[in-house]
Design a protein around this motif. Structure first.
Motif, short mmCIF file in Angstrom:
data_model
loop_
_atom_site.label_atom_id
_atom_site.label_comp_id
_atom_site.label_asym_id
_atom_site.label_seq_id
_atom_site.Cartn_x
_atom_site.Cartn_y
_atom_site.Cartn_z
N LYS A 167 0.83 -1.21 0.00
CA LYS A 167 0.00 0.00 0.00
C LYS A 167 0.86 1.26 0.00
O LYS A 167 0.37 2.35 -0.30
N ALA A 168 2.13 1.09 0.33
CA ALA A 168 3.03 2.24 0.38
C ALA A 168 3.70 2.51 -0.97
O ALA A 168 4.40 3.50 -1.13
N ILE A 169 3.45 1.61 -1.94
CA ILE A 169 4.05 1.81 -3.26
C ILE A 169 3.46 3.06 -3.91
O ILE A 169 2.25 3.22 -3.99
N SER A 170 4.32 3.94 -4.36
CA SER A 170 3.90 5.21 -4.96
C SER A 170 4.85 5.58 -6.09
O SER A 170 5.84 4.88 -6.34
N GLU A 171 4.56 6.67 -6.76
CA GLU A 171 5.48 7.15 -7.79
C GLU A 171 6.85 7.44 -7.19
O GLU A 171 7.88 7.15 -7.81
N GLU A 172 6.85 8.01 -5.98
CA GLU A 172 8.12 8.35 -5.34
C GLU A 172 8.94 7.09 -5.03
O GLU A 172 10.16 7.09 -5.17
N VAL A 173 8.26 6.03 -4.61
CA VAL A 173 8.95 4.78 -4.30
C VAL A 173 9.58 4.20 -5.57
O VAL A 173 10.74 3.81 -5.58
N SER A 176 12.56 6.17 -6.73
CA SER A 176 13.75 5.97 -5.91
C SER A 176 14.49 4.68 -6.25
O SER A 176 15.63 4.47 -5.81
N GLU A 177 13.85 3.81 -7.04
CA GLU A 177 14.49 2.56 -7.47
C GLU A 177 15.10 2.66 -8.87
O GLU A 177 15.77 1.74 -9.32
N TYR A 186 17.96 15.95 -9.17
CA TYR A 186 17.81 16.42 -10.56
C TYR A 186 17.55 15.26 -11.52
O TYR A 186 17.94 15.29 -12.68
N ASP A 187 16.87 14.21 -11.03
CA ASP A 187 16.68 13.01 -11.85
C ASP A 187 15.64 13.18 -12.94
O ASP A 187 15.69 12.49 -13.96
N GLU A 188 14.68 14.07 -12.77
CA GLU A 188 13.69 14.29 -13.82
C GLU A 188 14.24 15.26 -14.87
O GLU A 188 14.84 16.27 -14.53
N VAL A 189 14.03 14.92 -16.13
CA VAL A 189 14.58 15.73 -17.23
C VAL A 189 13.74 16.98 -17.45
O VAL A 189 12.51 16.93 -17.46
N ASP A 190 14.40 18.11 -17.62
CA ASP A 190 13.72 19.36 -17.95
C ASP A 190 13.69 19.59 -19.46
O ASP A 190 12.68 20.01 -20.01
N LEU A 191 14.81 19.32 -20.12
CA LEU A 191 14.92 19.55 -21.55
C LEU A 191 15.58 18.35 -22.22
O LEU A 191 16.69 17.95 -21.84
N LEU A 192 14.90 17.76 -23.19
CA LEU A 192 15.45 16.67 -23.99
C LEU A 192 15.81 17.20 -25.37
O LEU A 192 14.98 17.79 -26.05
N ILE A 193 17.05 16.99 -25.77
CA ILE A 193 17.54 17.41 -27.09
C ILE A 193 17.86 16.16 -27.91
O ILE A 193 18.48 15.22 -27.40
#
Length: 246
Positions: A167-173, A176-177, A186-193
């Motif tokens: 029940k604790a599984i989430s997007e954040e969990v 983190s894997e 800074y793991d999420e991309v802001d700009l893809l070229i």
């Protein structure tokens, strides 16, 4: 004018994480009447130019798609040459990375990477580990789907062992894997070229690109310069990121 920073560039609203699909090395070589490996060789020079400019502009993480899990399907001689490129790159460019306070990182599946290649990457990571500037993050033997599958397996194992309640599984969990946990926050991309005019993700950072802005250039990767990166960053600065909102 050369490949020098433009004085009128605005460093406000610079994306924290820029990811690049370095496409077109082979086609560049064919256009020049050379073998494909000449394009890969020139592509290394583009990596240096773009990395230094990204660092100067204040980018926190620059992720380069250097070798995908699907690239093993290429001719054996080309794969062998591609495995040698990190060795050549780091032998030549680590001093310049040090001068620019750039820290090397790698995401990908190391088990299939040849020993000399792996050791070269690990040596560069160790040599630059104390640098505090931009992270130059190489996606090497990387695949977005495989990354998500492995993250899912890890979560399942934790649920089975009792370490994690389902029940604790989430997007954040799940996030983190992922392999990009090494470059948080800074793991999420802001700009893809993507270079070469192609307009697809090619199994690259599928989760992390959920809300990134895309910039496609018709230039082959060996033709990329710091000024071309500036154009992409300037284009990004004129966009409005709404993340699903109005």
């Amino acid at each position: 004018m050369g490949d020098q920073p433009q004085l009128n560039n605005n460093n406000k609203f610079i994306p924290d994480h820029v990811a690049v699909i370095m496409d077109g090395n082979g086609r560049w070589a064919e256009k020049m009447g050379e073998e494909r490996k000449a394009g890969h060789q020139e592509g290394m020079e583009a990596i240096k130019r773009v990395s230094i400019r990204a660092s100067e502009r204040g980018v926190k993480v620059l992720t380069l798609y250097a070798f995908s899990t699907e690239n093993w399907k290429r001719p054996p001689q080309e794969v062998k040459f591609l495995m040698q490129l990190p060795v050549n790159f780091f032998d030549r460019f680590v001093p310049e990375l040090q001068e620019n306070n750039i820290k090397v990182n790698m995401i990908g599946f190391k088990d299939k990477v040849p020993g000399p290649t792996k050791r070269s990457i690990e040596k560069a990571i160790d040599q630059t580990k104390n640098n505090t500037g931009m992270i130059l993050n190489f996606a090497f033997n990387y695949g977005g789907r495989a990354e998500i599958v492995e993250a899912t397996k890890s979560i399942v194992e934790k649920v089975i062992s009792g370490e994690l309640n389902k029940k604790a599984i989430s997007e954040e969990v799940l996030q983190s894997e992922l392999l990009t946990r090494s470059i948080q926050p800074y793991d999420e991309v802001d700009l893809l070229i993507r270079s070469s005019g192609e307009q697809r993700l090619s199994n690259f950072l599928l989760w992390q690109n959920a809300y990134s802005e895309f910039y496609f250039s018709k230039l082959f990767w060996p033709d990329f310069t710091g000024d071309v990166l500036d154009e992409a960053l300037d284009d990004y600065q004129n966009r409005s990121r709404r993340y699903g909102a109005i």
